[in-house]
Write an enzyme that holds these catalytic residues in place. Structure first.
Site, PDB file in Angstrom:
ATOM      1  N   CYS A   1       1.017  -1.287  -0.130  1.00 25.12           N
ATOM      2  CA  CYS A   1       0.093  -0.045   0.003  1.00 25.12           C
ATOM      3  C   CYS A   1       0.864   1.131  -0.028  1.00 25.12           C
ATOM      4  O   CYS A   1       0.508   2.190  -0.951  1.00 25.12           O
ATOM      5  CB  CYS A   1      -1.026  -0.025   1.156  1.00 25.12           C
ATOM      6  SG  CYS A   1      -0.280   0.186   2.979  1.00 25.12           S
TER       7      CYS A   1
ATOM      8  N   HIS B   1      -2.826   1.346   7.268  1.00 25.31           N
ATOM      9  CA  HIS B   1      -3.301   1.156   5.941  1.00 25.31           C
ATOM     10  C   HIS B   1      -3.371   2.544   5.101  1.00 25.31           C
ATOM     11  O   HIS B   1      -3.822   3.289   5.528  1.00 25.31           O
ATOM     12  CB  HIS B   1      -4.462   0.350   5.328  1.00 25.31           C
ATOM     13  CG  HIS B   1      -4.847   0.419   4.157  1.00 25.31           C
ATOM     14  ND1 HIS B   1      -3.995  -0.099   2.939  1.00 25.31           N
ATOM     15  CD2 HIS B   1      -5.897   0.842   3.322  1.00 25.31           C
ATOM     16  CE1 HIS B   1      -4.386   0.186   2.024  1.00 25.31           C
ATOM     17  NE2 HIS B   1      -5.611   0.672   2.030  1.00 25.31           N
TER      18      HIS B   1
ATOM     19  N   ASP C   1      -8.326   3.649  -3.290  1.00 22.67           N
ATOM     20  CA  ASP C   1      -7.621   2.873  -2.722  1.00 22.67           C
ATOM     21  C   ASP C   1      -6.656   1.686  -3.473  1.00 22.67           C
ATOM     22  O   ASP C   1      -7.039   0.451  -3.380  1.00 22.67           O
ATOM     23  CB  ASP C   1      -8.507   2.010  -1.675  1.00 22.67           C
ATOM     24  CG  ASP C   1      -7.946   1.460  -0.472  1.00 22.67           C
ATOM     25  OD1 ASP C   1      -6.635   1.527  -0.474  1.00 22.67           O
ATOM     26  OD2 ASP C   1      -8.536   0.698   0.229  1.00 22.67           O
TER      27      ASP C   1
END
Length: 263
Positions: free
Chosen positions: A72, A107, A122
């Site tokens: 991420c 995250h 995302d």
């Protein structure tokens, strides 16, 4: 603060196969999809203990020049820089993964505003998002064949996925939190080195496309399709190279040999 000039936008657009376009909701949708479909989610460098960090110069060389994937902080950090260079308003924030299971608040995700409308973007979640979600309570968007929803729960905004059992919480975020680079350095250190991190010591690979989600956790590869039973099988060491290639993860011979030694 974010060193976005370290990213070669033209090289990135060539990598994902999209032309340069003025900011718009449709252009953002196309860019998000192209990124997720092109750049795989993978943590190979973490498993090998040779991750070079999440600075944009390092990430650009890895994901663009060497055409590798990442997780991420790499994925979202790169996309945020490109989006800002293209003229989008980008807020970098953080969410708690699987909050009902005690997941960590680590995250990296993005809120991108275009045409006065904020969207949840995302690209670094791996198994969730192909296209942006309008940042609206109750918004439902199909993501590759699986309905996803964004709801407000007290001060938190929760990103959910619908399966045969109902709505599952994927992660929750506080949109007023505006992160700084040092925050992600701290999260990255935990995620990449702590023995309790799900990314430490085992492969986590994901590829999402329309009608198909592939996830490899450790040695187990699971293929999911909407409305169908998941199929899981164990990947033997002699199958690893081909499996990685099928997931668009191409390693050097040296990297593959090193991975096989710890697989």
């Amino acid at each position: 603060m974010w060193n976005i000039d370290a990213v070669d936008v033209n090289a990135y657009l060539e990598r994902v196969g999209r032309p340069r376009r003025p900011p718009s909701a449709e252009a953002l949708r196309e860019l998000t999809r192209a990124h997720v479909e092109t750049i795989p989610f993978e943590n190979v460098d973490v498993v090998l203990g040779r991750h070079r960090g999440i600075g944009l110069d390092v990430v650009s060389e890895k994901l663009i020049t060497r055409r590798r994937g990442g997780y991420c902080y790499e994925q979202a950090g790169l996309f945020a820089a490109v989006a800002e260079r293209l003229g989008y308003d980008v807020q970098r924030t953080v969410s708690r993964v699987q909050p009902d299971r005690g997941g960590p608040y680590t995250h990296m995700t993005l809120i991108v505003t275009v045409e006065n409308t904020p969207y949840l973007v995302d690209v670094g979640f791996g198994s969730g998002m192909l296209v942006p979600m309008p940042f609206e309570d109750g918004a439902v968007v199909d993501q590759g064949g699986w309905p996803h929803r964004l709801i407000r729960r007290e001060d938190w905004w929760v990103f959910q996925k619908k399966d045969q059992h109902g709505w599952e919480d994927l992660h929750e975020l506080l949109p007023q939190v505006r992160s700084r680079p040092v925050d992600y350095e701290v999260y990255h250190h935990y995620i990449s080195t702590h023995p309790k991190s799900v990314f430490f010591g085992r492969l986590v690979l994901m590829r999402l496309e329309d009608g198909r989600l592939r996830r490899m956790i450790g040695r187990e590869l699971t293929e999911s399709r909407p409305g169908m039973t998941d199929v899981t099988r164990t990947i033997a060491p002699e199958e690893l190279e081909k499996t990685l290639a099928d997931l668009d993860i191409v390693l050097t011979d040296e990297e593959l040999d090193a991975l096989l030694k710890v697989y």
